[in-house]
Scaffold this motif. Structure first.
Motif, PDB file in Angstrom:
ATOM      1  N   SER A  68       2.562   1.644  -3.404  1.00 10.97           N
ATOM      2  CA  SER A  68       2.163   1.952  -5.077  1.00 10.97           C
ATOM      3  C   SER A  68       1.249   3.459  -3.942  1.00 10.97           C
ATOM      4  CB  SER A  68       0.234   1.263  -4.113  1.00 10.97           C
ATOM      5  OG  SER A  68       0.858  -0.026  -4.736  1.00 10.97           O
ATOM      6  N   ALA A  69       1.757   3.806  -3.252  1.00 12.07           N
ATOM      7  CA  ALA A  69       0.555   5.199  -3.042  1.00 12.07           C
ATOM      8  C   ALA A  69       2.435   6.037  -2.971  1.00 12.07           C
ATOM      9  CB  ALA A  69       0.823   5.896  -1.127  1.00 12.07           C
TER      10      ALA A  69
ATOM     11  N   LEU B  58       0.469  -1.382  -0.175  1.00 13.53           N
ATOM     12  CA  LEU B  58       0.157   0.476  -0.184  1.00 13.53           C
ATOM     13  C   LEU B  58       1.137   1.578   0.359  1.00 13.53           C
ATOM     14  CD1 LEU B  58      -2.860  -0.796   2.654  1.00 13.53           C
ATOM     15  CD2 LEU B  58      -2.965  -0.900   0.330  1.00 13.53           C
TER      16      LEU B  58
ATOM     17  N   THR C  48       2.773   9.022  -6.727  1.00 12.71           N
ATOM     18  CA  THR C  48       2.911  10.486  -5.504  1.00 12.71           C
ATOM     19  C   THR C  48       4.484  10.667  -6.544  1.00 12.71           C
ATOM     20  OG1 THR C  48       2.394  10.242  -3.816  1.00 12.71           O
ATOM     21  CG2 THR C  48       3.467  12.075  -3.953  1.00 12.71           C
TER      22      THR C  48
END
Length: 430
Positions: free
Chosen positions: A103-104, A100, A108
């Motif tokens: 991926s974030a 998580l 970004t």
């Protein structure tokens, strides 16, 4: 009569020569192999995806390479701690938040690049992107260790994983490049983030093959220790840093050489020959029933690697460079395979995922350093001077390994390792 095929059970030992067919019939293997392959594929897409995106948005290969290198260094530094947490709390507990965050962070970085954010913001986003990269390869190796405990198939499994890694690093960059050039410069990094999320979650869902968490099963009293405290692991880290210097030096120097002779299209061909040698020797190495002690195999194989790498800088023709590149690739896989095999023999079971991530991180760190040094040599000296990096890296590592070779020997039965913490059986607590 033909020999009857049987399914390998964990802990069983077979008298016949181990093979890939027998390995892949191991119960439960496919449940973690398929999602594991999907989850580790983004690992090879990350660097080139960042380079292509940042170069497109900034117009500078220097900035793109620096941002990508920042990601690689962050990954190398944080990977061992990811492995340590996986050994202590379980792979699933580390993977779920890890994919998580990664991926974030990747998304970004993509948004910042596309929006024309200042360079410092790209570097800032590159750190968590690299630091949170899921270490699926070491986790797969740890699962093989559980499934094949005490089996002669461990050597075959190490070879299989080496070939899988090499295939990943051949396929991943090609896929990322096609996405970035054929669809959109951001497509590579977006796809990398999506594959990491989906593949990582699928892999984490395979709880049945996950290594047991030391100290939490059966009320066992087990003292957890860092894999870095095992002397042999520190020697292997130096060994794998040298291997990383070969990968990084070859990437930069082959590109510079082919550009200098006016044939940049040959870069992919020459590197493909190098990778093919690695893959083929890995397949052969895993099919052999070795009778020589692994620490001796590593020393001999690494000496051959250093000798072959030492001739690269003197190659004066494409044919000679292709031949030497093939031989260097042939020598890499046995060293990688034997190094990973030694982990199974010298590291306590509860610290092996961490040990694998130290080695994987060492390759990444050696590669990042070699890319930087080789580039400087190519700019400041002569075309092909970057090939001095693989020579220097492997020779230095060989000297260290030879002087400290006794630390690679597995501890005798009943002896402990890592300052008093070793292969002792857990003591049940009433």
């Amino acid at each position: 009569m033909p020999e009857k095929d049987t399914v390998t059970e964990p802990g069983t030992q077979r008298a016949e020569r181990p093979g890939y067919g027998q390995l892949l019939r191991t119960r439960g293997a496919w449940t973690f192999l398929l999602p594991g392959f999907a989850a580790r594929q983004p690992f090879a897409m990350l660097t080139i995806s960042i380079v292509l995106l940042v170069q497109h948005t900034t117009g500078s290969y220097g900035t793109a390479g620096a941002v990508s290198a920042t990601t690689g260094v962050a990954m190398a530094l944080f990977a061992p701690y990811t492995g340590k947490l996986a050994d202590r709390y379980g792979q699933r507990a580390v993977l779920l938040p890890g994919v998580l965050v990664h991926s974030a962070a990747g998304l970004t970085l993509t948004v910042l690049a596309l929006s024309g954010a200042p360079t410092w913001a790209l570097f800032l986003a590159a750190v968590p992107t690299g630091a949170s990269t899921p270490q699926v390869g070491p986790m797969v190796r740890a699962r093989w260790g559980v499934q094949l405990q005490g089996s002669p198939l461990m050597q075959t499994a190490a070879a299989f994983e080496s070939v899988t890694d090499e295939f990943t690093f051949v396929l991943g960059p090609l896929f990322a490049t096609a996405l970035c050039t054929g669809i959109d410069p951001a497509a590579g990094l977006i796809t990398e983030a999506a594959l990491t999320l989906v593949g990582g979650l699928l892999f984490a869902a395979q709880k049945g093959t996950q290594p047991p968490v030391a100290g939490l099963e059966g009320h066992a009293r087990v003292r957890h220790t860092s894999a870095l405290r095992v002397p042999g692991v520190r020697v292997l880290i130096v060994t794998f840093l040298g291997i990383g210097s070969v990968f990084g030096g070859m990437q930069v120097s082959l590109a510079a050489y082919t550009e200098a002779i006016g044939e940049p299209g040959l870069n992919g061909v020459l590197y493909g020959i190098f990778a093919a040698g690695n893959m083929l020797s890995g397949l052969v190495c895993g099919a052999i029933a070795w009778k020589i002690a692994p620490q001796r195999r590593l020393l001999v194989g690494y000496a051959a690697l250093a000798v072959m790498a030492s001739g690269l800088w003197a190659a004066q023709s494409v044919v000679l460079l292709a031949g030497l590149g093939l031989l260097v690739g042939v020598c890499i896989a046995p060293s990688l395979i034997t190094g990973y095999t030694l982990v199974e023999k010298i590291v306590p079971a509860g610290s092996r995922t961490e040990a694998f991530t130290w080695l994987t991180g060492a390759v990444a760190l050696g590669q990042a350093a070699a890319v930087s040094v080789s580039g400087q040599l190519e700019d400041r000296l002569w075309d092909g001077a970057g090939f001095l990096v693989p020579m220097g890296g492997t020779l230095l590592a060989l000297v260290v390994m030879f002087l400290l070779r006794s630390r690679l020997a597995p501890p005798p039965a009943g002896r402990t390792v890592a300052r008093g913490v070793g292969h002792r059986e857990p003591v049940a607590v009433d």
